[in-house]
Design a protein around this motif. Structure first.
Motif, PDB file in Angstrom:
ATOM      1  N   TYR A  73       2.264   2.296  10.439  1.00  0.00           N
ATOM      2  CA  TYR A  73       3.101   2.933  11.458  1.00  0.00           C
ATOM      3  C   TYR A  73       4.564   2.543  11.259  1.00  0.00           C
ATOM      4  O   TYR A  73       5.448   3.389  11.208  1.00  0.00           O
ATOM      5  N   HIS A  74       4.796   1.256  11.090  1.00  0.00           N
ATOM      6  CA  HIS A  74       6.187   0.808  10.961  1.00  0.00           C
ATOM      7  C   HIS A  74       6.779   1.204   9.624  1.00  0.00           C
ATOM      8  O   HIS A  74       7.957   1.539   9.539  1.00  0.00           O
ATOM      9  N   MET A  75       5.946   1.171   8.572  1.00  0.00           N
ATOM     10  CA  MET A  75       6.469   1.547   7.258  1.00  0.00           C
ATOM     11  C   MET A  75       6.926   2.999   7.284  1.00  0.00           C
ATOM     12  O   MET A  75       7.972   3.354   6.749  1.00  0.00           O
ATOM     13  N   ILE A  76       6.118   3.837   7.896  1.00  0.00           N
ATOM     14  CA  ILE A  76       6.510   5.244   7.993  1.00  0.00           C
ATOM     15  C   ILE A  76       7.811   5.349   8.762  1.00  0.00           C
ATOM     16  O   ILE A  76       8.735   6.059   8.375  1.00  0.00           O
ATOM     17  N   ARG A  77       7.906   4.577   9.814  1.00  0.00           N
ATOM     18  CA  ARG A  77       9.141   4.639  10.602  1.00  0.00           C
ATOM     19  C   ARG A  77      10.345   4.117   9.814  1.00  0.00           C
ATOM     20  O   ARG A  77      11.390   4.747   9.789  1.00  0.00           O
ATOM     21  N   PHE A  78      10.163   2.990   9.141  1.00  0.00           N
ATOM     22  CA  PHE A  78      11.293   2.455   8.372  1.00  0.00           C
ATOM     23  C   PHE A  78      11.822   3.520   7.417  1.00  0.00           C
ATOM     24  O   PHE A  78      13.014   3.731   7.304  1.00  0.00           O
ATOM     25  N   HIS A  79      10.920   4.165   6.715  1.00  0.00           N
ATOM     26  CA  HIS A  79      11.365   5.110   5.700  1.00  0.00           C
ATOM     27  C   HIS A  79      11.869   6.407   6.292  1.00  0.00           C
ATOM     28  O   HIS A  79      12.823   6.983   5.817  1.00  0.00           O
ATOM     29  N   HIS A  80      11.219   6.846   7.313  1.00  0.00           N
ATOM     30  CA  HIS A  80      11.611   8.113   7.910  1.00  0.00           C
ATOM     31  C   HIS A  80      12.977   7.994   8.578  1.00  0.00           C
ATOM     32  O   HIS A  80      13.770   8.923   8.574  1.00  0.00           O
ATOM     33  N   ILE A  81      13.262   6.835   9.139  1.00  0.00           N
ATOM     34  CA  ILE A  81      14.472   6.670   9.923  1.00  0.00           C
ATOM     35  C   ILE A  81      15.647   6.209   9.067  1.00  0.00           C
ATOM     36  O   ILE A  81      16.799   6.391   9.432  1.00  0.00           O
ATOM     37  N   ALA A  82      15.329   5.635   7.897  1.00  0.00           N
ATOM     38  CA  ALA A  82      16.403   5.059   7.080  1.00  0.00           C
ATOM     39  C   ALA A  82      17.632   5.960   6.960  1.00  0.00           C
ATOM     40  O   ALA A  82      18.748   5.489   7.144  1.00  0.00           O
ATOM     41  N   PRO A  83      17.495   7.253   6.650  1.00  0.00           N
ATOM     42  CA  PRO A  83      18.710   8.049   6.515  1.00  0.00           C
ATOM     43  C   PRO A  83      19.415   8.360   7.834  1.00  0.00           C
ATOM     44  O   PRO A  83      20.527   8.876   7.808  1.00  0.00           O
TER      45      PRO A  83
END
Ligand SMILES: Cc1cc2nc3c(=O)[nH]c(=O)nc-3n(C[C@H](O)[C@H](O)[C@H](O)COP(=O)(O)OP(=O)(O)OC[C@H]3O[C@@H](n4cnc5c(N)ncnc54)[C@H](O)[C@@H]3O)c2cc1C
Ligand code: SF4
Ligand code: SF4
Ligand code: SF4
Ligand code: SF4
Ligand code: FES
Lengths: 347, 330, 295
Positions: free
Chosen positions: B263-273
Motif C-alpha cells: 500500500y505504501h510503496m504504491i503511494r510513494f511511487h504514485h505520489i512522487a511526481p
C-alpha cells in the motif's frame, strides 16, 4: 469480594496472572507508545498513564480475522474449516470506557444471529478493569453516563491508591481466577469503600466538560436534518481514522483470498462507514454518497441507532476519534451542537 | 507579532472579499493547540480567522474537485480565497498544474510563517494531558491536567518539515498575495535553511533501510488518513485501494505487513511526481509513523534526477506522468 | 482454563456456507441467467418466506446476496435469477449444471404473506426486481384459493431485458391473474406498453381499484401493493400512490442495500436504526417513512 494488593506484590501478582493465561496489558512499545499487547515480561507493563490509542477491542474483534479456510475439490465443492480461536486470555488495565466498549461489542454480536468468533473469545477472556486517574483532554466519559471508575463489564476491577492496589472481584470468572492465585492478596477493611468514590471525584474534576446526553437519550434523531453535520463534514476528509480507533465500531468487510489454486480463506477486516464505497450499490447508486451523510451516520450510530437497537449509547466517551482526527474534528463540540439542536431547535 | 499577522490577514480578506465568495482559512478548535479548517461565507466571520504556530493543517486539500463538490453550495459562482503557509502554497500550485481547479477561481494568500509546532511532539514530553497551550515569540507554554507547567523552545518543537526549511520557499507564481514582509521572509529563510539534513536513507545500507521501513510500517493500521489528507492525492473515490467497481483491486484489504508495505510503496511511487513535501501524511498518522522521511527521499530523488520540484510553479508538467509526442520514451 | 486447548468448531456459525449442486442453468436475457439448485437434506430451510434471500458464494471469489425466485417445498430446490453486474455475479455466470454453489441463508424478513390472505395482490417490478416477487407469485399459485386477484406490472429497459417471458405467458393463462409489461422507450416490433413502470401504476391503479371495487367493498383496504426495483423507481411509485392517498401499511418495498454478512453484523446495510439484511429487506411503506432516507 474485595481484596488489597501490596504495591510491592504487584509484580508477583502479574506473574501469577501470566501463568494462568495469555496476559494482555498496556506495554511500552519500541515506538514509545503504550499499547495493549500480549505481555512477554511483566516488567514491561505500564498500568498508569493515558489510555492507549488502540483499544483492547482488537483482542475480541481483531482488525483482521480468518473466518474459515477452504480446500477446493475437483468437483468445485469445497471443504471448509472453521477457524475459531478460544485461547484463554486475561486483559489487564482496561479503563472503564473500554470496559463499556467491550460490553457493547459483546452485546451487539450476541443479538439475533450470534457471532461465534467474538463470543468464543469473550467466553475465554477475563477482563481486569483499572480505575482511571489519567484522563486526557479529549475524554468525555461522564457525558455519556459513564464514570472513570465504573466497573460494569469487568470480571475484576483494580484501583491504585498511594499505599496499595484495590482488587475487587466481580464475577464468577474473576473469582475462579483469583482463587487459583496463592495468597498475595489481603483482606480489605471497610474503609476501602471510599477508594473508588474518591478516585472518581478526583478524576471527574479533571475531565474538561460534561455535556448531558442522558437527558436527550433516544431523541437525538431530531437533529437528523440539522445543518450542524455540514459544518463538520466540510472539514472531514473521510479517512476513517476515527472509526479505526473507536473501541465500539463493529463494522467489517469480508473477502476471499486464494493462496494456491485450491486453498484459501475467507477473512474479515474492519471497515469504515466513512468510506464512499461502504454503501455503494452494484447499480452505482450510493445511499450515503456525501460526507455529510457519512459523518452523520457515524455520530448517529453512536448516539441514536444503537440506542434504538440495544438501548445503549455506543460511544463510551473515550475521545479516541478526536485524538485520531487529522483535521481536529472534536466529538465534544459535535455533541454540544447536537444537544443544542435537540433542546432548543435550530437557530 | 503573530497577532499582527493575523490582523493583516483579516484586513486583506476584508478588502478582497466580495459577497458570494468563500474563504478557506483556520479557526480555533476547542482543544488546546488545535486549529481546524474554516469555510467562511460571511464578512463578519472574517474575524474568526486565526493564524499562528499551531495552524498545522494544510488547506490545499480542500481545493481539489472532489472536495469542492462536497463543500461548495450549489451554483457557487464566487471566488475562493485560500490562506496558506508557503509550503501549502506549493500544494496549491500543484493542484493548479494537476488541473484540479482553475487558477482564475482562486485567490491565494500566502502568509509569512516561522515554523509550525508539532503538537504531538509536545504532548509526548508532558506527563499528563495538556489543557492549555500558548505561544510567545520563541516559546510554547503548556499546562497539563494536573496543573503542572512546561516551557518548550519553538525551535525544538517544529514539525519535521519546518526543521530544515527545505519547503518554505515561495512558488514562482505571480498571482498571490503575501502577508508579511516578503523580502524579510526570504532573508530569514536563508538562516533557517539547512542543506540536506540527513535522512535515514542517506546513512543506511539498503538492508537496514528495508528493516527500518518494515519496522515503521508494521505499525500501520491502514486507516487511510495519510492518503486522504494528502493534497496530491485526488483520485478520491476512484482510488485503487477502495475497490472501485470493475477496476483492478491492487491491494487486499487484509491488513498484513506485506499488504501494508505494498500500500505504501504504491503511494510513494504514485505520489512522487506530485508530492510537495508538505508532511501532512506524517502529521495525520495516528500511529506517528514518520512517513515524511520516505516521501522526502523520493522528493529529493526527483530533484536530483530531473531538477524538478513539484509545486514550484503552477504549470509544470509532471515528470513521471507526461511526455511530449515524439519524445524518446525509455 | 488451560492453555492451548483444541480449537473447537461450532454447529451454528452463521458465516459458514454449505454447498448445493446446480440442477439447471438457463439464460434469461443476455446478462441474466437462472440457476436451479438442489438443497442438501440437512440444509432445508425450516421455513421459507417469499422475499427472503441467500448469500451465494464461490470460494476464492466472494459472496453476493441474491433473492430467491422460488423455493419448491417438495423437491427442495431453490431458484435464483442473477444479473451479471460484478466480480461474484460474473463468476457465478460461468457455472454449469453439476457445479456447486456456496449458500448461506435464508436471510431477511420476507413478505408478511399471512397478512395478505384474502387480499388482492399487485406486484410492481422494475428489471431484476421481478426476481424476489416471483417467489410471491409462486406462493400465490400454490395457495390461490386463499388470496384475491393477482396483478403483475413489470417494467424492463427494453424488450431484450424481459425476464421470465415464458413464465409470464403461463401466468397470464391462469385465472384471476393479469400481467402487464412495459418497456422504457418505443421499439420496433413492440406493440405493448411503453413508458416507465411508474406510469403503468398510475393507469393500472385504476384497473386495480376496479378490481377492488368490483370484488370487494369500495375501500382501499383490500389490496396490497408490492414494489421492487431501483430506489428511483420505487420512490416515484410511492409518490404516485401518495397522491391517491393509498394506505401506507398496504404497500411493501424491498430494499437493495450493499450487503456483506446478511446477519446484521457488518454494518454495510445499516439504515437508521435498522439493518436491511435482518430487519428487511422488505419494509412496509409505513416503516419506510420512519427510516432515514439512506437506501
Ligand atoms: C437483498 C438483495 C437481493 C438481491 N437479489 C438479487 C437477485 O435476485 N438477482 C440479482 O441479479 N441481483 C440481486 N441483488 C443485487 C446483487 O446482490 C448485486 O448485484 C451483487 O452483490 C453484485 O455483486 P458482484 O460481486 O458481482 O459485484 P461487485 O460490483 O463486484 O461487488 C463487490 C461486492 O460489493 C457488494 N455489493 C455491491 N453492490 C451490492 C448490492 N447492490 N447489494 C448487495 N451487495 C452489493 C457485494 O458484497 C459484492 O461482493 C440483490 C441485492 C440485495 C441486497
Ligand atoms: S456504522 Fe460507522 S460508526 Fe457505526 S460501527 Fe460501523 S463504522 Fe462504526
Ligand atoms: S465515538 Fe469516539 S469517543 Fe465515542 S467511543 Fe468511539 S472513539 Fe470513543
Ligand atoms: S478521523 Fe476526522 S477526518 Fe477522518 S473520517 Fe473521522 S472525522 Fe473525518
Ligand atoms: S495514517 Fe498512518 S496508520 Fe493510517 S494508513 Fe497511513 S501510515 Fe497507516
Ligand atoms: S449485510 Fe451485514 S449488517 Fe446487513
Amino acid at each position: 469480594m474485595r481484596k488489597r494488593l501490596k504495591i510491592n506484590n504487584l509484580q508477583a501478582f502479574l506473574q501469577e496472572l501470566q501463568k494462568q493465561a495469555t496476559l494482555i496489558a498496556p506495554v511500552k512499545t519500541d515506538a514509545g507508545e503504550r499499547e495493549f499487547r500480549p505481555v512477554e515480561q511483566v516488567a514491561d507493563i505500564v498500568l498508569e498513564g493515558s489510555n492507549p490509542l488502540r483499544s483492547p477491542k482488537e483482542y475480541l474483534f481483531p482488525q483482521m480475522e480468518t473466518l474459515y479456510t477452504f480446500h477446493l475439490q475437483k468437483d468445485g465443492k469445497a471443504t471448509l474449516k472453521e477457524t475459531l480461536h478460544n485461547e484463554p486470555q486475561i486483559i489487564l488495565g482496561i479503563r472503564p470506557c473500554d470496559l463499556h466498549a467491550i460490553a457493547y461489542v459483546k452485546e451487539f454480536y450476541s443479538t439475533t444471529h450470534q457471532d461465534v468468533y467474538v463470543l468464543e473469545k469473550w467466553k475465554h477472556t477475563i477482563l481486569i478493569g483499572w480505575a482511571c486517574q489519567n484522563p486526557l483532554n479529549t475524554c468525555f466519559c461522564t457525558s455519556v453516563g459513564n464514570s472513570p471508575v465504573d466497573s460494569k463489564g469487568a470480571d475484576i476491577m483494580m484501583a491504585k491508591t498511594d499505599s496499595f492496589y484495590l482488587v475487587e472481584v466481580l464475577t464468577v470468572k474473576g473469582k475462579d481466577l483469583i482463587e487459583k492465585i496463592p495468597s498475595l492478596l489481603e483482606d480489605s477493611p471497610e474503609a476501602d469503600n471510599e477508594v473508588l468514590p474518591s478516585i472518581q471525584k478526583q478524576t471527574e474534576s479533571m475531565i474538561r466538560e460534561k455535556v448531558d446526553l442522558l437527558s436527550i437519550k433516544g431523541r437525538i434523531d431530531s437533529a437528523y436534518s440539522s445543518s450542524i453535520w455540514k459544518s463538520y463534514s466540510d472539514v472531514c476528509i473521510a479517512c476513517g481514522a476515527c472509526t479505526f480507533n473507536c473501541p465500539t465500531c463493529t463494522c467489517f468487510d469480508s473477502a476471499d483470498l486464494l493462496e494456491t489454486c485450491q486453498d484459501g480463506c475467507r477473512y474479515r477486516t474492519w471497515d469504515t462507514c466513512q468510506n464512499y464505497a461502504f454503501t455503494l450499490h452494484a447499480s452505482g447508486h450510493n445511499p450515503r454518497a456525501t460526507r455529510e451523510a457519512r459523518l452523520r451516520q457515524r455520530v448517529m450510530h453512536k448516539y441514536q441507532y444503537s440506542v434504538e437497537q440495544l438501548g445503549l449509547f455506543s460511544c463510551t466517551g473515550c475521545g479516541r476519534c478526536t485524538r485520531s482526527c487529522p483535521v481536529n474534528i472534536d466529538m465534544v463540540s459535535i455533541i454540544k451542537d447536537i444537544k443544542e439542536v435537540v433542546d432548543h431547535g435550530e437557530e | 507579532m503573530k497577532k499582527q499577522i493575523e490582523q493583516n490577514v483579516q484586513q486583506l480578506l476584508t478588502q478582497i472579499w466580495k459577497p458570494g465568495d468563500l474563504i478557506i482559512a483556520w479557526k480555533n478548535a476547542s482543544l488546546p493547540g488545535h486549529r481546524t479548517p474554516a469555510f467562511l461565507y460571511r464578512k463578519e466571520d472574517i474575524q474568526d480567522i486565526v493564524f499562528d504556530s499551531f495552524c498545522d493543517i494544510s488547506l490545499a486539500k480542500y481545493l481539489n474537485e472532489r472536495n469542492r463538490q462536497e463543500i461548495l453550495p450549489p451554483h457557487f459562482k464566487g471566488k475562493i480565497h485560500i490562506v496558506c503557509k508557503p509550503c501549502d502554497a506549493k500544494s496549491v500550485m500543484q493542484t493548479f498544474s494537476d488541473q484540479q481547479i482553475s487558477e482564475t477561481l482562486v485567490n491565494l494568500i500566502v502568509v509569512a510563517c516561522d515554523g509550525i509546532i508539532d503538537r504531538k511532539k509536545i504532548e509526548k514530553h508532558c506527563d499528563q494531558s495538556i489543557v492549555d497551550m500558548q505561544e510567545t515569540d520563541f516559546q510554547i507554554l503548556c499546562t497539563d491536567i494536573s496543573g503542572k507547567e512546561y516551557v518548550f523552545e519553538k525551535r525544538e518543537s517544529w514539525l519535521r518539515k519546518c526543521e530544515d526549511a527545505r519547503n518554505c520557499d515561495l512558488p514562482y507564481y505571480y498571482g498571490y498575495y503575501f502577508v508579511g514582509d516578503e523580502k524579510e521572509y526570504r532573508t530569514r529563510l536563508k538562516h533557517r535553511y539547512q542543506t540536506h539534513k540527513k535522512l535515514p536513507q542517506d546513512t543506511m545500507s539498503p538492508k537496514e533501510l528495508q528493516q527500518k521501513i518494515h519496522q515503521e510500517l508494521s505499525r500501520c493500521i491502514r486507516c487511510n488518513a495519510c492518503r486522504n489528507i494528502c493534497p496530491a492525492c485526488f483520485c478520491s473515490d476512484q482510488c485503487v485501494f477502495d475497490k472501485p467497481k470493475e477496476r483492478a483491486k491492487l491491494v487486499e484489504n487484509q491488513v498484513t505487513t506485506e499488504n501494508t508495505i505494498l500500500y505504501h510503496m504504491i503511494r510513494f511511487h504514485h505520489i512522487a511526481p506530485n508530492c510537495t513535501g508538505c508532511g501532512e501524511c506524517e502529521r495525520a498518522c495516528p500511529k506517528d509513523i514518520p512517513l515524511h522521511i520516505f516521501f522526502e527521499y523520493f522528493n529529493r530523488c526527483m530533484e536530483e534526477e530531473f531538477g524538478y520540484k513539484p509545486g514550484k510553479t503552477n504549470d509544470e508538467r509532471q515528470k513521471l506522468l507526461s511526455y511530449n509526442l515524439g519524445e524518446d520514451l525509455v | 482454563m488451560e492453555k492451548n486447548k483444541k480449537i473447537p468448531s461450532s454447529t451454528n456459525n452463521p458465516y459458514l456456507p454449505f454447498f448445493a449442486s446446480i440442477r439447471e442453468v438457463g439464460q434469461q436475457t443476455s446478462t441474466v441467467k437462472h440457476f436451479l439448485v438442489d438443497l442438501p437434506k440437512e440444509n432445508y430451510p425450516e421455513k421459507f418466506i417469499p422475499g427472503q434471500f441467500y448469500q451465494l458464494s464461490i470460494p476464492g471469489v466472494g459472496e453476493a446476496p441474491i433473492s430467491v425466485s422460488d423455493y419448491d417445498p417438495i423437491n427442495h430446490t431453490l431458484l435464483f435469477c442473477i444479473a451479471k453486474t460484478g466480480v461474484v455475479t460474473s463468476q457465478i455466470h460461468t457455472l454449469q449444471k453439476g457445479d456447486y454453489l456456496g449458500l448461506r441463508g435464508p436471510f431477511g424478513n420476507g413478505f408478511p404473506m399471512d397478512t395478505f390472505r384474502g387480499k388482492n395482490i399487485v406486484l410492481v417490478a422494475g428489471g431484476i426486481g421481478l426476481v424476489p416477487l416471483r417467489s410471491v407469485v409462486e406462493d400465490y399459485f400454490r395457495n390461490q384459493d386463499q388470496y384475491g386477484e393477482l396483478e403483475i406490472l413489470f417494467g424492463a429497459r427494453n424488450s431484450q431485458e424481459i425476464i421470465y417471458r415464458e413464465e409470464m405467458k403461463q401466468w397470464r393463462l391462469k385465472k384471476k391473474t393479469t400481467c402487464k409489461i412495459t418497456i422504457d422507450k418505443p421499439e420496433k416490433g413492440w406493440d405493448g406498453n411503453v413508458g416507465f413502470v411508474c406510469n403503468l401504476v398510475d393507469k393500472s391503479y385504476c384497473d386495480c381499484s376496479e378490481v377492488l371495487f368490483h370484488h370487494t367493498s369500495p375501500d382501499q383496504t383490500n389490496t396490497v401493493i408490492l414494489v421492487v426495483g431501483p430506489p428511483v423507481m420505487f420512490q416515484s411509485i410511492l409518490n404516485n400512490l401518495s397522491t391517491i392517498h393509498f394506505p401506507d401499511d398496504l404497500v411493501y418495498v424491498s430494499l437493495e442495500n450493499h450487503m456483506k454478512c446478511g446477519i446484521g453484523k457488518c454494518g454495510h446495510c445499516n439504515c437508521g436504526g435498522k439493518y436491511v439484511c435482518q430487519d428487511g429487506p422488505i419494509f412496509s411503506w409505513k416503516e419506510l417513512k420512519t427510516l432515514e432516507k439512506e437506501y
